[in-house]
Motif scaffolding. Sequence first.
Motif, short mmCIF file in Angstrom:
data_model
loop_
_atom_site.label_atom_id
_atom_site.label_comp_id
_atom_site.label_asym_id
_atom_site.label_seq_id
_atom_site.Cartn_x
_atom_site.Cartn_y
_atom_site.Cartn_z
N GLU A 23 -38.04 -22.71 -15.22
CA GLU A 23 -38.69 -21.72 -14.36
C GLU A 23 -39.77 -22.44 -13.55
O GLU A 23 -40.94 -22.08 -13.56
N ALA A 24 -39.34 -23.49 -12.86
CA ALA A 24 -40.28 -24.41 -12.21
C ALA A 24 -40.53 -24.01 -10.76
O ALA A 24 -39.60 -23.64 -10.03
N VAL A 25 -41.78 -24.09 -10.36
CA VAL A 25 -42.17 -23.83 -8.97
C VAL A 25 -43.02 -25.00 -8.50
O VAL A 25 -43.89 -25.49 -9.22
N GLY A 26 -42.73 -25.47 -7.29
CA GLY A 26 -43.50 -26.60 -6.77
C GLY A 26 -43.23 -26.87 -5.32
O GLY A 26 -42.55 -26.09 -4.63
N GLU A 27 -43.74 -28.00 -4.86
CA GLU A 27 -43.68 -28.38 -3.45
C GLU A 27 -42.62 -29.46 -3.23
O GLU A 27 -42.56 -30.44 -3.98
N VAL A 28 -41.81 -29.28 -2.21
CA VAL A 28 -40.80 -30.27 -1.86
C VAL A 28 -41.49 -31.52 -1.32
O VAL A 28 -42.29 -31.45 -0.38
N VAL A 29 -41.18 -32.69 -1.92
CA VAL A 29 -41.80 -33.93 -1.47
C VAL A 29 -40.78 -34.93 -0.93
O VAL A 29 -41.16 -35.89 -0.24
N GLU A 30 -39.50 -34.72 -1.21
CA GLU A 30 -38.48 -35.65 -0.71
C GLU A 30 -37.14 -34.93 -0.67
O GLU A 30 -36.83 -34.12 -1.55
N LEU A 31 -36.36 -35.24 0.35
CA LEU A 31 -35.06 -34.58 0.55
C LEU A 31 -33.98 -35.59 0.85
O LEU A 31 -34.22 -36.59 1.55
N GLY A 32 -32.77 -35.32 0.34
CA GLY A 32 -31.62 -36.13 0.69
C GLY A 32 -31.16 -35.84 2.10
O GLY A 32 -31.51 -34.81 2.69
N PRO A 33 -30.33 -36.72 2.66
CA PRO A 33 -29.91 -36.57 4.06
C PRO A 33 -29.05 -35.34 4.32
O PRO A 33 -28.92 -34.91 5.47
N VAL A 47 -29.65 -32.29 3.26
CA VAL A 47 -30.43 -31.04 3.15
C VAL A 47 -30.93 -30.60 4.52
O VAL A 47 -31.65 -31.36 5.19
N THR A 48 -30.56 -29.41 4.93
CA THR A 48 -31.00 -28.89 6.23
C THR A 48 -31.77 -27.58 6.11
O THR A 48 -32.42 -27.16 7.07
N HIS A 49 -31.71 -26.92 4.95
CA HIS A 49 -32.33 -25.59 4.82
C HIS A 49 -33.73 -25.66 4.25
O HIS A 49 -34.41 -24.64 4.17
N LEU A 50 -34.18 -26.84 3.81
CA LEU A 50 -35.53 -27.02 3.30
C LEU A 50 -36.22 -28.12 4.09
O LEU A 50 -35.58 -28.96 4.71
N LYS A 51 -37.55 -28.12 4.01
CA LYS A 51 -38.32 -29.19 4.64
C LYS A 51 -39.45 -29.63 3.71
O LYS A 51 -39.83 -28.89 2.77
N ILE A 52 -39.97 -30.82 3.95
CA ILE A 52 -41.06 -31.33 3.13
C ILE A 52 -42.24 -30.34 3.21
O ILE A 52 -42.60 -29.85 4.27
N ALA A 107 -32.42 -24.68 -5.20
CA ALA A 107 -33.88 -24.60 -5.08
C ALA A 107 -34.17 -23.52 -4.06
O ALA A 107 -33.69 -23.57 -2.93
N PHE A 108 -34.96 -22.51 -4.45
CA PHE A 108 -35.10 -21.30 -3.66
C PHE A 108 -36.51 -21.16 -3.10
O PHE A 108 -37.49 -21.24 -3.85
N PRO A 109 -36.63 -20.94 -1.79
CA PRO A 109 -37.96 -20.74 -1.21
C PRO A 109 -38.68 -19.56 -1.85
O PRO A 109 -38.09 -18.49 -2.08
N ILE A 110 -39.95 -19.75 -2.16
CA ILE A 110 -40.76 -18.70 -2.77
C ILE A 110 -41.51 -17.96 -1.66
O ILE A 110 -42.24 -18.58 -0.89
N PRO A 111 -41.35 -16.65 -1.55
CA PRO A 111 -42.06 -15.89 -0.51
C PRO A 111 -43.57 -16.03 -0.63
O PRO A 111 -44.11 -16.20 -1.74
N ASP A 112 -44.26 -15.94 0.49
CA ASP A 112 -45.72 -16.11 0.50
C ASP A 112 -46.44 -15.11 -0.39
O ASP A 112 -47.51 -15.40 -0.91
N GLY A 113 -45.85 -13.94 -0.58
CA GLY A 113 -46.53 -12.90 -1.35
C GLY A 113 -46.51 -13.10 -2.86
O GLY A 113 -47.10 -12.30 -3.58
N LEU A 114 -45.86 -14.16 -3.34
CA LEU A 114 -45.77 -14.40 -4.78
C LEU A 114 -46.58 -15.63 -5.17
O LEU A 114 -46.39 -16.70 -4.60
N ALA A 115 -47.47 -15.48 -6.13
CA ALA A 115 -48.19 -16.63 -6.67
C ALA A 115 -47.22 -17.52 -7.44
O ALA A 115 -46.26 -17.03 -8.06
N SER A 116 -47.46 -18.82 -7.42
CA SER A 116 -46.54 -19.77 -8.05
C SER A 116 -46.34 -19.48 -9.53
O SER A 116 -45.21 -19.47 -10.04
#
Length: 336
Positions: free
Chosen positions: A63-73, A75-80, A132-141
Amino acid sequence: MKVHALAAYAPGEPLRPFEYEIGAVSGFDCVIRVQSCGLCHSDIHVVDNDWGGATFPVVPGHEAVGEVVELGPGVTHLKIGDRVGVGWQSGACLGCRDCLRGNEQMCDANQATILHQYGGFGDYMTVDSRFAFPIPDGLASAAAGPLLCAGITVYSGLRHAGMRGGQEIGVIGIGGLGHLAVQFAAKLGNRVTVFTTSPEKAEYAARLGAAEAVIVGRDGSPPQKPSRPLDIIIDTVASGKDYNAYLNCLDSDGVFNLVGIGNDPIPLSVFAFQDKRRRIMGSPIGSRSEMIEMLGLAARYGIVPQIETFAFERANDAVQHVRDNKVRYRAVLLMD
């Protein structure tokens, strides 16, 4: 990249420091700097190898939440810099009949995060970005983590049992799963009845939106019928009860859905579901599309788990609290 994590080196052992390397990213890889990670009973079952199949050392945390720091070539739907979450599932074949139907969680080749890779009890983790699913702004990590497991389990279970809105929904058990089921059912426009052994939990469920409570005995004795027949009952406990009595709380064409994990045989009378065309089903976690939908609804309607937080250094305290059923209602480790 060197990861500093906590792992169980053998079944039932306390978590100890463990280091491993993340190699060069490729394809759909996603590296996440973990900010918080929930701990649920499934982690304990894997750490204890109750279900078999665990490969030690085990780094728990699905149940991990965090910041993307690196992406494989690929990946187009996420960004650092994106904030994302990883739940129980971390992979699937994406080409079988189930996957092509949008049911990746039922893929025969589905991969569980902490069985097929190292989990979120570390400063970094890597995962297939398609899980890996984007967390909406309205939810605390910290609050978002348990939604990635408990939240999606009850939301998908209610949806596949036929929940729409304006219905009578029963929830068995007000714990880590049940307290979220009450919120999803009530805030999406349904009248909720809870079945619980505790008057205190009944009062808590009322604050979450439940309209009625049925107090049941701890010995598995039959429940008293609620004031109205129910369209759906979602069972978050899944053991030690009179199932036929619960089925008789359902209306005609009602659905009884088991989402809690239990190993006990279920004795059923055919008359309990045949006469009223009732159904009994089970439900695992949800699909990727349901996960995105669930997170959006949680942010929009303020559906959040009740959590107890622990510093990363107190991970073994958190494990023991979960083992002893002392957590109300989800435990979360804070990495930062």
